[in-house]
Design an enzyme around this catalytic site. Structure first.
Site, PDB file in Angstrom:
ATOM      1  CE  LYS A  22      -1.671   1.492   4.093  1.00 27.01           C
ATOM      2  NZ  LYS A  22      -1.374   2.889   4.516  1.00 27.01           N
ATOM      3  CG  ASN A  23       2.284   2.747   3.522  1.00 26.84           C
ATOM      4  OD1 ASN A  23       1.128   3.097   3.246  1.00 26.84           O
ATOM      5  ND2 ASN A  23       2.679   2.511   4.761  1.00 26.84           N
ATOM      6  CB  CYS A 123      -3.456  11.692  11.881  1.00 34.64           C
ATOM      7  SG  CYS A 123      -2.928  10.007  11.823  1.00 34.64           S
ATOM      8  NE  ARG A 128       1.011  10.383  10.060  1.00 34.91           N
ATOM      9  CZ  ARG A 128       0.509   9.394   9.338  1.00 34.91           C
ATOM     10  NH1 ARG A 128      -0.675   8.895   9.642  1.00 34.91           N
ATOM     11  NH2 ARG A 128       1.166   8.910   8.308  1.00 34.91           N
ATOM     12  CG  ASP A 312       3.407   1.445   9.327  1.00 37.32           C
ATOM     13  OD1 ASP A 312       3.003   2.294  10.141  1.00 37.32           O
ATOM     14  OD2 ASP A 312       3.627   1.703   8.123  1.00 37.32           O
ATOM     15  NE  ARG A 404      -7.260   4.495   5.737  1.00 32.89           N
ATOM     16  CZ  ARG A 404      -6.827   5.654   6.205  1.00 32.89           C
ATOM     17  NH1 ARG A 404      -7.278   6.094   7.356  1.00 32.89           N
ATOM     18  NH2 ARG A 404      -5.962   6.373   5.535  1.00 32.89           N
TER      19      ARG A 404
HETATM   20  N1  EPU Z   1       7.122  14.574  10.371  1.00 36.33           N
HETATM   21  C1  EPU Z   1       7.282  15.917  10.647  1.00 36.33           C
HETATM   22  N2  EPU Z   1       7.161  16.813   9.639  1.00 36.33           N
HETATM   23  C2  EPU Z   1       6.892  16.442   8.352  1.00 36.33           C
HETATM   24  C3  EPU Z   1       6.744  15.062   8.047  1.00 36.33           C
HETATM   25  C4  EPU Z   1       6.865  14.151   9.085  1.00 36.33           C
HETATM   26  O1  EPU Z   1       7.513  16.273  11.799  1.00 36.33           O
HETATM   27  O2  EPU Z   1       6.784  17.315   7.485  1.00 36.33           O
HETATM   28  C5  EPU Z   1       7.230  13.581  11.452  1.00 36.33           C
HETATM   29  C6  EPU Z   1       5.919  12.837  11.679  1.00 36.33           C
HETATM   30  O3  EPU Z   1       5.025  13.541  12.499  1.00 36.33           O
HETATM   31  C7  EPU Z   1       6.407  11.553  12.310  1.00 36.33           C
HETATM   32  C8  EPU Z   1       7.751  11.311  11.631  1.00 36.33           C
HETATM   33  O4  EPU Z   1       8.144  12.582  11.078  1.00 36.33           O
HETATM   34  O5  EPU Z   1       6.601  11.739  13.680  1.00 36.33           O
HETATM   35  C9  EPU Z   1       7.744  10.288  10.518  1.00 36.33           C
HETATM   36  O6  EPU Z   1       6.681  10.551   9.616  1.00 36.33           O
HETATM   37  P1  EPU Z   1       6.770  10.197   8.071  1.00 36.33           P
HETATM   38  O7  EPU Z   1       6.696  11.453   7.278  1.00 36.33           O
HETATM   39  O8  EPU Z   1       7.918   9.283   7.845  1.00 36.33           O
HETATM   40  O9  EPU Z   1       5.416   9.374   7.873  1.00 36.33           O
HETATM   41  P2  EPU Z   1       4.422   9.436   6.646  1.00 36.33           P
HETATM   42  O10 EPU Z   1       5.168   9.587   5.379  1.00 36.33           O
HETATM   43  O11 EPU Z   1       3.322  10.378   6.942  1.00 36.33           O
HETATM   44  C10 EPU Z   1       4.515   6.866   6.163  1.00 36.33           C
HETATM   45  C11 EPU Z   1       3.525   5.732   6.092  1.00 36.33           C
HETATM   46  C12 EPU Z   1       3.019   5.409   7.483  1.00 36.33           C
HETATM   47  C13 EPU Z   1       4.214   5.012   8.341  1.00 36.33           C
HETATM   48  C14 EPU Z   1       5.261   6.145   8.339  1.00 36.33           C
HETATM   49  C15 EPU Z   1       6.526   5.805   9.097  1.00 36.33           C
HETATM   50  C16 EPU Z   1       2.568   6.050   3.903  1.00 36.33           C
HETATM   51  C17 EPU Z   1       1.403   6.412   3.070  1.00 36.33           C
HETATM   52  N3  EPU Z   1       2.424   6.124   5.226  1.00 36.33           N
HETATM   53  O12 EPU Z   1       3.812   7.974   6.707  1.00 36.33           O
HETATM   54  O13 EPU Z   1       2.153   4.293   7.338  1.00 36.33           O
HETATM   55  O14 EPU Z   1       3.796   4.743   9.653  1.00 36.33           O
HETATM   56  O15 EPU Z   1       5.610   6.472   6.984  1.00 36.33           O
HETATM   57  O16 EPU Z   1       7.114   4.666   8.562  1.00 36.33           O
HETATM   58  O17 EPU Z   1       3.616   5.690   3.383  1.00 36.33           O
HETATM   59  C18 EPU Z   1       0.326   2.877   7.881  1.00 36.33           C
HETATM   60  O18 EPU Z   1       0.504   2.310   6.792  1.00 36.33           O
HETATM   61  O19 EPU Z   1      -0.434   2.401   8.769  1.00 36.33           O
HETATM   62  C19 EPU Z   1       1.030   4.127   8.155  1.00 36.33           C
HETATM   63  C20 EPU Z   1       0.646   4.970   9.091  1.00 36.33           C
END
Ligand code: EPU
Length: 425
Positions: A22-23, A123, A128, A312, A404
């Site tokens: 998915k991701n 969220c 996030r 995850d 999802r």
């Molecule tokens: N963060 C910031 N600022 C930003 C972006 C992120 O502070 O601009 C922080 C977040 O709040 C968090 C950390 O950085 O504390 C990591 O977040 P990241 O950006 O890596 O997460 P994401 O890209 O929003 C993806 C996956 C998540 C998974 C995370 C971490 C997708 C669509 N989602 O989210 O998947 O938990 O990486 O590996 O790729 C799930 O599938 O259940 C899921 C939540």
């Protein structure tokens, strides 16, 4: 709303075919915005989140055609073609359903010089923010204003390459900036970039589309921008989180499951941790087998960016450790509010004490079934795992969270001998 009923206590035995990630699929689909030619994706899973993103892309003007349905051991084949972008706005109503929608920002801005994307908002697992996405695009020359809950971005002269150092590792920010950089003028360096297999999969697809990227799979990505990208065909990497979830189903029930298309290379820290807990892994021709024939020992786990233990799989690990011999300390370092499964697991008899970012889990001989519910995808599936091991009946409410991210979950588990069914409402 559908529910899932489980009568626990049966060791699971059999094979489960793992789908496309998915991701990985979500950013790959948004990459279709970078070219007016066709991007064909194979091994696309059939999930609610994929349907949500499809709706968003279609309103931007992307043609979405299912070339072939799921066949045998592969997911769907789809063709995405963004011949003309008819709208550069990602509206609140669509973005609020799924945070990953913010991944249209980089591609739209890079291709059209303008984008208006709703801020995703709060969220269940944490605040996030998307500040790193915005800061990076600003460094690449975009002008960004926040107004009325929207990110208003423009770069009339186009984006330009920049040296970007991420203060924290972010999967989404790495993906957004990587896509934007493929069409920027000059060279972009992304340092302290995320190295998740899903990021690597995106980078490989972008290269197939004509992008020039060095350092794929490392924490420093060097991208030389191109005037245009072209069409390509790409197979989506298999889902390491789905794989990890089902291998824990084998572990928690004292069973044995072959994970067809499962890739243990993408789960090395999970493999090491679970080996110490007593799980055995054997490679097979089609993937690998996970089995537990003896006891289950309490082991510690701390979530970290890849290649560390994935956040995850933290909830699933906690369900597993709740029936281990001895204690386990589980520490969550990625999201600040990702222990919502704890009170629900405790209602099933788990002994868990949370101190800040760590949870001390004292194993119990058995859990007992209960009606439970959760507020996110991975928390929900951890309750399914607990239900598989529990004595008596567990009813998991709010199944839409599971839909999802897990395709045909109850069918896959039932085929391995689980007593599990979906109660339609
Ligand atoms: N963060 C910031 N600022 C930003 C972006 C992120 O502070 O601009 C922080 C977040 O709040 C968090 C950390 O950085 O504390 C990591 O977040 P990241 O950006 O890596 O997460 P994401 O890209 O929003 C993806 C996956 C998540 C998974 C995370 C971490 C997708 C669509 N989602 O989210 O998947 O938990 O990486 O590996 O790729 C799930 O599938 O259940 C899921 C939540």
């Amino acid at each position: 709303m559908d529910k899932i009923r489980i009568r626990g206590g049966r060791p699971l035995r059999g094979s489960i075919v793992i789908g496309g990630a998915k991701n990985a699929a979500l950013p790959l689909m948004t990459a279709s915005l970078l070219t007016d030619e066709t991007l064909t994706l194979t091994n696309l899973p059939d999930l609610a989140d994929i349907a949500t993103l499809t709706n968003l892309l279609v309103q931007h003007g992307v043609g979405f055609d299912v070339v072939a349905g799921a066949q045998g051991h592969g997911g769907r084949v789809v063709a995405l073609k963004a011949a003309d972008i008819v709208s550069t706005t990602a509206p609140y109503d669509l973005v609020r359903k799924m945070r990953a929608s913010v991944l249209v920002l980089g591609p739209l801005l890079a291709r059209c010089g303008v984008a208006k994307v709703s801020l995703p908002g709060g969220c269940a697992i944490g605040t996030r923010p998307v500040d790193l996405h915005i800061k990076g695009l600003t460094q690449m020359g975009a002008r960004i204003d926040l107004e009325g809950g929207y990110i208003l971005a423009s770069a009339p002269e186009g984006l330009r390459g920049a040296d970007i150092v991420f203060p924290t590792v972010s999967v989404g920010a790495t993906e957004n900036l990587l896509m934007a950089a493929t069409l920027a003028k000059g060279e972009t360096v992304l340092a302290n970039a995320a190295r998740e297999p899903e990021v690597t999969d995106l980078a490989r697809c972008l290269v197939a589309m004509g992008a020039e990227i060095e350092g794929i799979g490392t924490d420093t990505l060097r991208i030389r921008g191109k005037d245009r990208l072209h069409g390509a065909e790409h197979r989506i990497v298999s889902d390491r989180i789905e794989t990890g979830t089902y291998l824990m189903a084998a572990a928690i029930t004292g069973g044995e499951i072959e994970l067809v298309h499962g890739d243990l290379d993408h789960l090395q820290s999970v493999g090491r941790t679970l080996s110490a807990a007593g799980i055995e892994f054997t490679p097979t021709e089609r993937g690998f087998r996970a089995a537990r024939t003896n006891g289950l020992h309490g082991v510690d786990a701390m979530t970290e960016p890849y290649p560390g233990f994935p956040t995850d799989l933290q909830a699933q690990m906690m369900a597993l450790m709740s029936v281990a011999d001895g204690a386990s300390m589980i520490t969550e370092t990625i999201f600040e509010n990702r222990f919502m499964h704890v009170p629900e697991l405790m209602r099933m008899g788990a002994r868990v004490t949370v101190h800040g970012a760590s949870a001390l889990v004292r194993g119990v001989p058995r859990l007992t079934g209960a009606p439970v519910m959760a507020t996110d995808l991975r928390a929900s599936v951890s309750l399914v795992l607990a239900g598989l091991a529990a004595q008596g009946e567990t009813v998991v409410n709010r199944v839409y969270h599971l839909d999802r991210g897990y395709e045909r979950l109850e069918e896959k588990l039932a085929a391995c001998g689980a007593d599990i069914e979906r109660l339609k409402e």
